[in-house]
Design a protein around this motif. Structure first.
Motif, PDB file in Angstrom:
ATOM      1  N   LEU A 279      -2.471  19.506 -21.078  1.00  0.00           N
ATOM      2  CA  LEU A 279      -2.340  20.632 -22.009  1.00  0.00           C
ATOM      3  C   LEU A 279      -3.577  20.746 -22.896  1.00  0.00           C
ATOM      4  CD1 LEU A 279       1.383  20.431 -23.170  1.00  0.00           C
ATOM      5  CD2 LEU A 279       0.259  22.481 -22.297  1.00  0.00           C
ATOM      6  N   ALA A 280      -4.028  19.601 -23.423  1.00  0.00           N
ATOM      7  CA  ALA A 280      -5.206  19.604 -24.298  1.00  0.00           C
ATOM      8  C   ALA A 280      -6.440  20.073 -23.542  1.00  0.00           C
ATOM      9  CB  ALA A 280      -5.425  18.204 -24.866  1.00  0.00           C
ATOM     10  N   LYS A 281      -6.547  19.647 -22.284  1.00  0.00           N
ATOM     11  CA  LYS A 281      -7.706  20.043 -21.491  1.00  0.00           C
ATOM     12  C   LYS A 281      -7.719  21.552 -21.240  1.00  0.00           C
ATOM     13  CE  LYS A 281     -10.131  19.325 -17.155  1.00  0.00           C
ATOM     14  NZ  LYS A 281     -10.100  18.781 -15.787  1.00  0.00           N
ATOM     15  N   VAL A 282      -6.574  22.106 -20.850  1.00  0.00           N
ATOM     16  CA  VAL A 282      -6.496  23.547 -20.594  1.00  0.00           C
ATOM     17  C   VAL A 282      -6.791  24.331 -21.882  1.00  0.00           C
ATOM     18  CG1 VAL A 282      -4.944  25.428 -19.932  1.00  0.00           C
ATOM     19  CG2 VAL A 282      -4.940  23.302 -18.630  1.00  0.00           C
ATOM     20  N   GLN A 283      -6.322  23.800 -22.998  1.00  0.00           N
ATOM     21  CA  GLN A 283      -6.611  24.437 -24.287  1.00  0.00           C
ATOM     22  C   GLN A 283      -8.108  24.416 -24.570  1.00  0.00           C
ATOM     23  OE1 GLN A 283      -4.073  23.780 -27.968  1.00  0.00           O
ATOM     24  NE2 GLN A 283      -5.878  22.615 -28.540  1.00  0.00           N
ATOM     25  N   ASP A 284      -8.769  23.306 -24.250  1.00  0.00           N
ATOM     26  CA  ASP A 284     -10.223  23.224 -24.424  1.00  0.00           C
ATOM     27  C   ASP A 284     -10.927  24.298 -23.606  1.00  0.00           C
ATOM     28  OD1 ASP A 284     -10.106  21.057 -26.121  1.00  0.00           O
ATOM     29  OD2 ASP A 284     -10.671  19.563 -24.613  1.00  0.00           O
ATOM     30  N   GLU A 285     -10.470  24.502 -22.364  1.00  0.00           N
ATOM     31  CA  GLU A 285     -11.112  25.500 -21.507  1.00  0.00           C
ATOM     32  C   GLU A 285     -10.983  26.902 -22.103  1.00  0.00           C
ATOM     33  OE1 GLU A 285     -12.842  24.228 -19.381  1.00  0.00           O
ATOM     34  OE2 GLU A 285     -11.914  22.434 -18.568  1.00  0.00           O
ATOM     35  N   ALA A 286      -9.827  27.192 -22.701  1.00  0.00           N
ATOM     36  CA  ALA A 286      -9.657  28.489 -23.365  1.00  0.00           C
ATOM     37  C   ALA A 286     -10.660  28.634 -24.502  1.00  0.00           C
ATOM     38  CB  ALA A 286      -8.226  28.623 -23.890  1.00  0.00           C
ATOM     39  N   GLY A 287     -10.826  27.562 -25.268  1.00  0.00           N
ATOM     40  CA  GLY A 287     -11.798  27.587 -26.358  1.00  0.00           C
ATOM     41  C   GLY A 287     -13.214  27.801 -25.864  1.00  0.00           C
ATOM     42  N   HIS A 288     -13.559  27.156 -24.755  1.00  0.00           N
ATOM     43  CA  HIS A 288     -14.901  27.341 -24.191  1.00  0.00           C
ATOM     44  C   HIS A 288     -15.130  28.802 -23.821  1.00  0.00           C
ATOM     45  CE1 HIS A 288     -14.792  22.858 -22.714  1.00  0.00           C
ATOM     46  NE2 HIS A 288     -14.754  22.984 -24.033  1.00  0.00           N
ATOM     47  N   GLY A 289     -14.119  29.416 -23.229  1.00  0.00           N
ATOM     48  CA  GLY A 289     -14.244  30.825 -22.876  1.00  0.00           C
ATOM     49  C   GLY A 289     -14.503  31.690 -24.100  1.00  0.00           C
ATOM     50  N   LEU A 290     -13.795  31.388 -25.190  1.00  0.00           N
ATOM     51  CA  LEU A 290     -13.976  32.172 -26.417  1.00  0.00           C
ATOM     52  C   LEU A 290     -15.364  31.981 -27.015  1.00  0.00           C
ATOM     53  CD1 LEU A 290     -10.491  31.655 -28.108  1.00  0.00           C
ATOM     54  CD2 LEU A 290     -11.327  33.679 -26.911  1.00  0.00           C
TER      55      LEU A 290
ATOM     56  N   LEU B 239      -6.296  28.247 -14.680  1.00  0.00           N
ATOM     57  CA  LEU B 239      -5.165  28.530 -13.796  1.00  0.00           C
ATOM     58  C   LEU B 239      -4.832  27.392 -12.823  1.00  0.00           C
ATOM     59  CD1 LEU B 239      -5.972  32.286 -13.097  1.00  0.00           C
ATOM     60  CD2 LEU B 239      -4.190  31.377 -14.597  1.00  0.00           C
ATOM     61  N   PRO B 240      -5.810  26.853 -12.075  1.00  0.00           N
ATOM     62  CA  PRO B 240      -5.443  25.786 -11.137  1.00  0.00           C
ATOM     63  C   PRO B 240      -4.927  24.530 -11.827  1.00  0.00           C
ATOM     64  CG  PRO B 240      -7.825  26.126 -11.186  1.00  0.00           C
ATOM     65  CD  PRO B 240      -7.215  27.256 -11.928  1.00  0.00           C
ATOM     66  N   GLU B 241      -5.359  24.275 -13.063  1.00  0.00           N
ATOM     67  CA  GLU B 241      -4.864  23.110 -13.794  1.00  0.00           C
ATOM     68  C   GLU B 241      -3.530  23.413 -14.470  1.00  0.00           C
ATOM     69  OE1 GLU B 241      -8.791  20.668 -15.034  1.00  0.00           O
ATOM     70  OE2 GLU B 241      -8.528  22.573 -16.055  1.00  0.00           O
ATOM     71  N   GLY B 242      -3.388  24.625 -14.978  1.00  0.00           N
ATOM     72  CA  GLY B 242      -2.124  25.023 -15.584  1.00  0.00           C
ATOM     73  C   GLY B 242      -0.974  24.926 -14.594  1.00  0.00           C
ATOM     74  N   ASN B 243      -1.301  25.030 -13.317  1.00  0.00           N
ATOM     75  CA  ASN B 243      -0.316  24.907 -12.244  1.00  0.00           C
ATOM     76  C   ASN B 243       0.409  23.559 -12.267  1.00  0.00           C
ATOM     77  OD1 ASN B 243       0.916  25.547  -9.702  1.00  0.00           O
ATOM     78  ND2 ASN B 243      -0.590  24.258  -8.681  1.00  0.00           N
ATOM     79  N   TRP B 244      -0.207  22.541 -12.898  1.00  0.00           N
ATOM     80  CA  TRP B 244       0.373  21.195 -12.871  1.00  0.00           C
ATOM     81  C   TRP B 244       0.897  20.725 -14.225  1.00  0.00           C
ATOM     82  CZ3 TRP B 244       1.876  18.028  -9.074  1.00  0.00           C
ATOM     83  CH2 TRP B 244       1.567  18.426  -7.771  1.00  0.00           C
TER      84      TRP B 244
END
Length: 320
Positions: A71-82, A52-57
């Motif tokens: 975008l790639a970084k935020v996508q990586d974080e989603a993958g880590h959560g999964l 969320l705080p990164e998606g803000n930018w």
């Protein structure tokens, strides 16, 4: 505890002490299972809320290249959560239960994500400091005694190392830019330094779970050991950037071979954990809304899966 259970626990402790991995179908003490569920689910929540705080930018990145990287970084974080939710599920907890605990405030996530990202320099500070602290915490987890968690962390840590380098590069570019850009980088460091030190958790004397987690080889180093390593690693990097760590008590201790640093404001840490940080309510509301808005997608996926199962069952019946 019965003699049989005592024998099983003694064998379990000896097995873990030999650096062997525990797998989902192996016997394990209930306390070990509960500790892992708490830690892995909180880790997963942190990855998801951390988007969320990164998606803000994303929409305000200064260039198309920076936008693509973020975008790639935020996508990586989603993958880590999964990955981490999947690892936790092997312990018998359901995804729905973990998410319900998050959305109702029962489960915690890293306190660092309850701070706002005010400028583009925050994207650099988050990558450099927050992901740097995460790496310091998470690399030892690659040798965690629980197999699914350890294996998930191998990939997570590889990707986090890229995130940390990307953040440092943002800070370097700003520090070498105009006076205004360097001031922006320094301001971000000033705001993120102390919350980053808090990421390692309370001092060892005040940490209720550390000793047992280390005995079970879930954790390999104490909170204070990891925090010290982070400070020792980061101070020279700040010097390279030409930025100043916001700690008047920071100095090299020749006798210890480490940096001494100032007292952390633990009152702030506990206040944020209790839900009173700058962005706690905003972060939780965003996650609840995203979950509710995505209900149709989950329902559609479940309906499709049921349809495919029915089709497969009919085909098997006709073949017979």
């Amino acid at each position: 505890m019965s003699p049989v259970e005592m024998n099983l626990e003694a064998r379990f402790d000896a097995y873990v002490a030999e650096e062997k991995k525990i797998e989902p179908k192996d016997w394990m003490p209930d306390a070990y299972r509960k500790t892992l569920i708490r830690q892995i689910s909180q880790h997963a929540h942190s990855e998801i809320v951390g988007m969320l705080p990164e998606g803000n930018w994303i929409s305000r990145a200064p260039s198309l290249k920076r936008k693509a990287i973020l975008l790639a970084k935020v996508q990586d974080e989603a993958g880590h959560g999964l990955y981490l939710y999947s690892a936790a599920e092997t312990l018998g907890v359901t995804r729905d239960q973990m998410l319900d605990d998050l959305h109702t405030g029962k489960a915690k996530y890293s306190s660092i994500f309850n701070y706002p990202t005010l400028t583009w320099a925050d994207m650099g500070a988050v990558g450099w400091l927050v992901d740097g602290a995460a790496i310091m915490n998470q690399v030892p987890l690659c040798k965690c005694s629980y197999g699914p968690y350890a294996r998930a962390m191998v990939r997570v840590c590889k990707e986090e190392s890229f995130h940390q380098r990307q953040g440092f590069q943002v800070m370097l570019n700003l520090a070498q830019g105009t006076p205004e850009q360097k001031a922006m980088a320094q301001d971000a460091l000033n705001r993120w330094w102390w919350p980053s030190l808090m990421m390692f958790g309370p001092n060892d004397s005040d940490s209720p779970h550390s000793a047992q987690s280390m005995k079970w080889n879930i954790k390999r180093f104490s909170n204070d050991e990891l925090r010290q390593r982070f400070v020792d690693m980061t101070v020279p990097q700040a010097e390279l950037l030409g930025l100043t760590i916001p700690d008047p008590d920071l100095r090299w201790n020749e006798e210890r071979g480490h940096y001494d640093f100032g007292e952390i404001q633990w009152e702030e840490f506990y206040n944020v954990i209790k839900g009173n940080g700058p962005c706690n309510k905003e972060r939780l509301a965003a996650r609840v809304k995203a979950h509710e808005d995505g209900a149709w997608g989950r329902e559609a996926a479940n309906a499709y899966a049921q349809k495919q199962q029915a089709k497969k069952a009919n085909a098997t019946t006709h073949a017979a």
